[in-house]
Structures are given as structure tokens and as C-alpha cells.
Scaffold this motif. Structure first.
Motif, short mmCIF file in Angstrom:
data_model
loop_
_atom_site.label_atom_id
_atom_site.label_comp_id
_atom_site.label_asym_id
_atom_site.label_seq_id
_atom_site.Cartn_x
_atom_site.Cartn_y
_atom_site.Cartn_z
N VAL A 325 0.85 -1.19 0.00
CA VAL A 325 0.00 0.00 0.00
C VAL A 325 0.89 1.25 0.00
CG1 VAL A 325 -1.63 1.36 1.36
CG2 VAL A 325 -2.00 -1.09 1.08
N LEU A 326 1.94 1.23 0.83
CA LEU A 326 2.89 2.34 0.86
C LEU A 326 3.69 2.43 -0.43
CD1 LEU A 326 4.19 1.90 4.53
CD2 LEU A 326 2.55 3.59 3.70
N TYR A 327 4.01 1.27 -1.01
CA TYR A 327 4.73 1.24 -2.29
C TYR A 327 3.90 1.94 -3.37
CZ TYR A 327 9.12 -1.26 -3.18
OH TYR A 327 10.44 -1.58 -3.33
N ILE A 328 2.59 1.70 -3.36
CA ILE A 328 1.70 2.32 -4.34
C ILE A 328 1.75 3.85 -4.21
CG2 ILE A 328 -0.72 2.63 -4.99
CD1 ILE A 328 -1.12 -0.34 -4.23
N GLU A 329 1.74 4.33 -2.97
CA GLU A 329 1.80 5.78 -2.76
C GLU A 329 3.11 6.34 -3.31
OE1 GLU A 329 -0.67 7.73 -1.73
OE2 GLU A 329 -1.85 5.87 -1.79
N SER A 330 4.21 5.61 -3.09
CA SER A 330 5.50 6.06 -3.61
C SER A 330 5.49 6.11 -5.13
CB SER A 330 6.61 5.13 -3.13
OG SER A 330 6.73 5.14 -1.72
N MET A 331 4.92 5.08 -5.75
CA MET A 331 4.85 5.04 -7.22
C MET A 331 3.98 6.18 -7.75
SD MET A 331 5.83 3.63 -10.01
CE MET A 331 6.47 1.98 -9.65
N LYS A 332 2.88 6.46 -7.09
CA LYS A 332 2.01 7.55 -7.53
C LYS A 332 2.75 8.90 -7.44
CE LYS A 332 -2.55 5.56 -6.58
NZ LYS A 332 -3.80 5.69 -5.78
N ASN A 333 3.56 9.06 -6.41
CA ASN A 333 4.32 10.30 -6.27
C ASN A 333 5.32 10.47 -7.40
OD1 ASN A 333 3.02 11.08 -3.91
ND2 ASN A 333 4.49 10.05 -2.57
N VAL A 334 5.98 9.37 -7.80
CA VAL A 334 6.93 9.45 -8.91
C VAL A 334 6.19 9.77 -10.21
CG1 VAL A 334 8.67 8.21 -10.25
CG2 VAL A 334 8.51 7.83 -7.79
N LEU A 335 5.02 9.18 -10.39
CA LEU A 335 4.22 9.49 -11.57
C LEU A 335 3.85 10.97 -11.62
CD1 LEU A 335 1.78 6.45 -11.93
CD2 LEU A 335 3.34 7.29 -13.68
#
Length: 438
Positions: A325-335
Motif C-alpha cells: 500500500v505504501l509502495y503504491i503511494e511512492s509510485m504515484k508520487n513518482v508518476l
């Protein structure tokens, strides 16, 4: 740090980004500009690439292609000869002072890299040090996906953050975070990671900092507030859609799993009260004494098996869900960062086109537009490579997780089956003895 340490993103180089094979990619891929950008892109081969702050890019590769491809496998599958940086987080210790109480962890490092002065290090770090490292990685490597840390704050009165269970769960998460960073072909060469792993006094380094990387960190905070992205390219839009769906699925699984754990815990309380009833009953019986004591022991064994299953689910299953779930947030931030850089590029292209219309004969593309194009293409290359890497890790992690969950459930039911089967002979013996008496 030696002069040979990669100072920048290895996906950049002195040639067109379309011709560069990214070190994270398993195969060569050709990057094509977004259709929204039109045909105004120019070759990068005729100019020197640089980071967003203008620092020239070192094009040396941090590792061989075969080594980088091997890194896409599970740690257990990696040959010791293909890796040159090993890290471990263990030995948590509680520190109590007049001002605060906190936990430190031992961070052990073994390496053959020339960037390190020694082949082995052992330092102690607390959570806020790991948090500092992650922030510095985000600042200095904005185009890459930075692995997440476990949440810092817990609800007081609900979770004891100094309990052995909580500390061990956090230790595992910190160990996984650091291993993911150390296994990354780009992040593992970051100077802040080197200092984190080797410096005896990290606080002194925090106060001093590295002037170059601090400047770089500030420079990558792109001033794009006035730009609006027309449309996210299809491949990155698909990433965003996938992350939204994945978030919903993980959220649903997490909620149901927590309800199951709660119900199992309540059932465990009942079982612990249930077994002793048969023991008390057995004391007042004659022929039924052994079978009743057998049932009591059987329930006790089932209780132990259920407790182990519940602990495994709490300590092994749920943390993986929360990590992703935290990984998803990190990926969204990079996007989002990628979108901001593209929006800036689109705005600058529009400005150039407008000036061309006003002044005929102007054909040269300004240097700042070319540099912005470099950032977009570098972002695209790094993000796609990290996406592929993340997807591979996700498949491996969840295969391992689900296999472990299946094994634990099989073990639980086998223990319960064996416990109940153990009382059958006791009942049969009593029945046979009664038949012989008659």
C-alpha cells in the motif's frame, strides 16, 4: 567516495535516449515521445546531458548488464558472486534517557566496492535515521521509485511500540527497505546510502550534509506550478489505473484479513475456556476419565495451532499488504513528478512555437527546452525500468506470501486433525473393554 562512483542517473548518456539500454531493463526498449508532444523533439546526441541543476552526467555504468539482470531475481536466487553489497538490520536495543525512549538497530554491511574504505561496517541506527535516508534518496534520485518505510506513528494504547512483537515487525520492515535499496543498481550507489552504512556519527553528517547533493535535491523540486499537463501518455496512464485498482484490492483484502484475525482471536479465547471444562468433568468420572482428558488435551493442541496461525497472519501476511500500500503511494508520487516535468516541457514547447509564429526565421530550439526534454526522457526511462522491477518483485513477494499462507493453513489443519484423531483410540479402547466384560 572514489571518483568512479556514479554521480547521476545511469540512464543518461552522451547519445540519444532512444539508443540507451537502461540498466534496469531486461531487454532493449525504444522510447517514443508522447503523441501530445508533437514532432518537435530533437536528437539528444548532439548535446551534453545534464541533471536538472546542470551537473554533467557521468555515463559510466555502475555494473555489468548481466549483473543488473541477475538483480531482478529473488535474493535467495542471487549468486554471491553477482552481488557486491550486503546489508542486514538486526539486534534491536532499547535506549532510555531523561528526554526520550527509543529503539536502535544494528546495521551490518559487507562489500567489495571501492567506494567504501572498509569491507565491513557495523553501526547503530534508529528509525529517524532510516527516514532521513529515504528523504535524501527522494531528493537526489527524483526519477526513481524509492522503497517505502513502515509507518512511523502508531496509535497509543492500541499498539505498544516497545513490545517485542512490534519491534521485531519493524526490524523486518527496515531490513527489507535497506535490502531493496542496496540491491538497486542506481540507488545503491547513492552517496547518502554510503554514509548511512558507514558513518559512526550520522548526526554530524546530517548537520553538515553534502553541498552538491543538497543543491541537487533543491534543484529537482521543479517549479511547475503554472503548468498543466494536457494528457498523460497511455503507458503511464495505464500505470496509474493499475495502481488505483491494486489499491482497492489490497484495501479489501486487508480489511477482511483483519476481521478474520479478530474472529480467530475471539475463537481462541473460547477454546481456552472450553478445554478445561472437560478436564474438570473428567475428575468426577470413571470410565470416561481418559477420553475426557483426551478431549481437553485435543482442544489445547488446537488452541496452540490456532494461536500460531493467527500470529503468522499478523506478523507475516498483513505487513506485506501494508508495505505494498505504501509502495503504491511512492509510485504515484513518482508518476506525479514525471507529469510535472512533462507539463513544463509542453509549456516551453508551446512558448517556442508561439515565438516562431511571431518571428519568422527562428528555428533553433532553446537550450532550456532541450534540457527539459532530457529530463522527460530520463524520467520516462527510469520510471519504466523501476516499474518493471517493482512488478517483478511484487510477483515474487506475493508468490512467496501466498505459498507461505497455504503452508501455514495446511499445518494448522494437520495439527487439528492429528489432535482429534489421537482421542479415537481412547474411545475405542473403552468400547472394546466394555464388550469384553459383557
Amino acid at each position: 567516495m572514489s571518483a568512479g562512483t556514479p554521480k547521476s542517473l545511469p540512464s543518461s548518456g552522451q547519445k540519444s535516449i532512444q539508443d540507451i539500454s537502461h540498466p534496469l531493463s531486461a531487454e532493449d526498449s525504444v522510447l517514443t515521445p508522447s503523441p501530445d508532444l508533437g514532432n518537435t523533439t530533437s536528437s539528444i546526441g548532439e548535446k551534453d546531458l545534464s541533471l536538472p541543476n546542470g551537473t554533467p552526467v557521468d555515463t559510466s555504468s555502475p555494473a555489468s548488464s548481466s549483473s543488473l539482470l541477475n538483480r531482478l531475481q529473488l535474493d535467495d536466487d542471487l549468486d554471491g558472486e553477482t552481488r557486491d553489497l550486503f546489508v542486514t538490520v538486526d539486534d534491536p536495543k532499547k535506549h532510555v534517557s531523561t528526554m526520550e525512549t527509543y529503539i536502535t538497530y544494528r546495521v551490518s554491511t559487507k562489500t567489495s566496492r571501492t567506494e567504501f574504505d572498509l569491507p565491513e561496517y557495523s553501526v547503530r541506527r534508529r528509525y529517524q535515521d532510516f527516514d532521513w535516508l529515504r528523504i535524501k534518496l527522494e531528493e537526489s534520485q527524483p526519477t526513481h521509485l524509492i522503497p517505502p518505510l513502515p509507518e512511523k506513528f502508531v496509535m497509543k494504547g492500541v499498539v505498544d511500540r516497545f513490545s517485542e512483537e512490534f519491534v521485531e515487525t519493524r526490524r523486518k520492515a527496515l531490513d527489507k527497505f535497506l535490502k531493496r535499496v542496496a540491491d538497486h543498481p542506481v540507488l545503491s550507489f547513492n552517496e547518502h546510502l554510503n554514509v548511512f552504512l558507514s558513518a559512526k556519527d550520522l548526526n554530524a553528517y546530517k548537520r553538515q550534509g553534502l553541498a552538491l547533493l543538497t543543491k541537487m535535491g533543491e534543484s529537482v523540486k521543479y517549479v511547475t506550478g503554472g503548468y498543466k499537463l494536457r494528457a498523460r501518455p497511455a503507458e503511464f496512464a495505464a500505470m496509474g489505473d493499475y495502481l488505483d485498482v491494486f489499491t482497492q484490492k489490497l484495501g479489501t483484502i486487508d480489511r477482511i484479513a483483519q476481521r478474520i484475525i479478530k474472529e480467530q482471536s475471539e475463537y481462541l479465547v473460547e477454546l481456552r475456556e472450553y478445554g478445561p471444562v472437560y478436564s474438570g468433568w473428567a475428575s468426577s468420572e470413571g470410565d470416561l476419565r481418559e477420553p475426557l482428558e483426551g478431549v481437553s488435551g485435543c482442544v489445547a493442541n488446537c488452541s496452540t495451532a490456532l494461536e500460531e496461525l493467527t500470529e503468522d497472519m499478523s506478523e507475516d501476511f498483513l505487513p506485506v499488504l501494508r508495505e505494498y500500500v505504501l509502495y503504491i503511494e511512492s509510485m504515484k508520487n513518482v508518476l506525479k513528478k514525471r507529469d510535472q516535468v512533462q507539463a513544463e516541457y509542453e509549456a516551453k514547447l508551446e512558448a517556442v512555437a508561439f515565438r516562431k509564429e511571431e518571428r519568422t526565421g527562428v528555428s533553433a530550439v532553446p537550450t532550456d527546452v532541450e534540457k527539459c526534454q532530457d529530463r522527460v526522457e530520463c524520467f520516462n526511462a527510469d520510471l519504466k525500468a523501476d516499474w518493471d522491477r517493482w512488478q517483478n518483485n511484487k510477483r515474487q513477494d506475493f508468490r512467496q506470501l501466498l505459498t507461505g499462507m497455504a503452508d501455514k493453513n495446511i499445518q494448522y489443519y494437520e495439527k487439528c486433525l492429528a489432535a482429534w484423531e489421537s482421542i479415537i483410540p481412547l474411545l475405542q479402547e473403552k468400547q472394546d473393554a466394555k464388550t469384553d466384560t459383557n
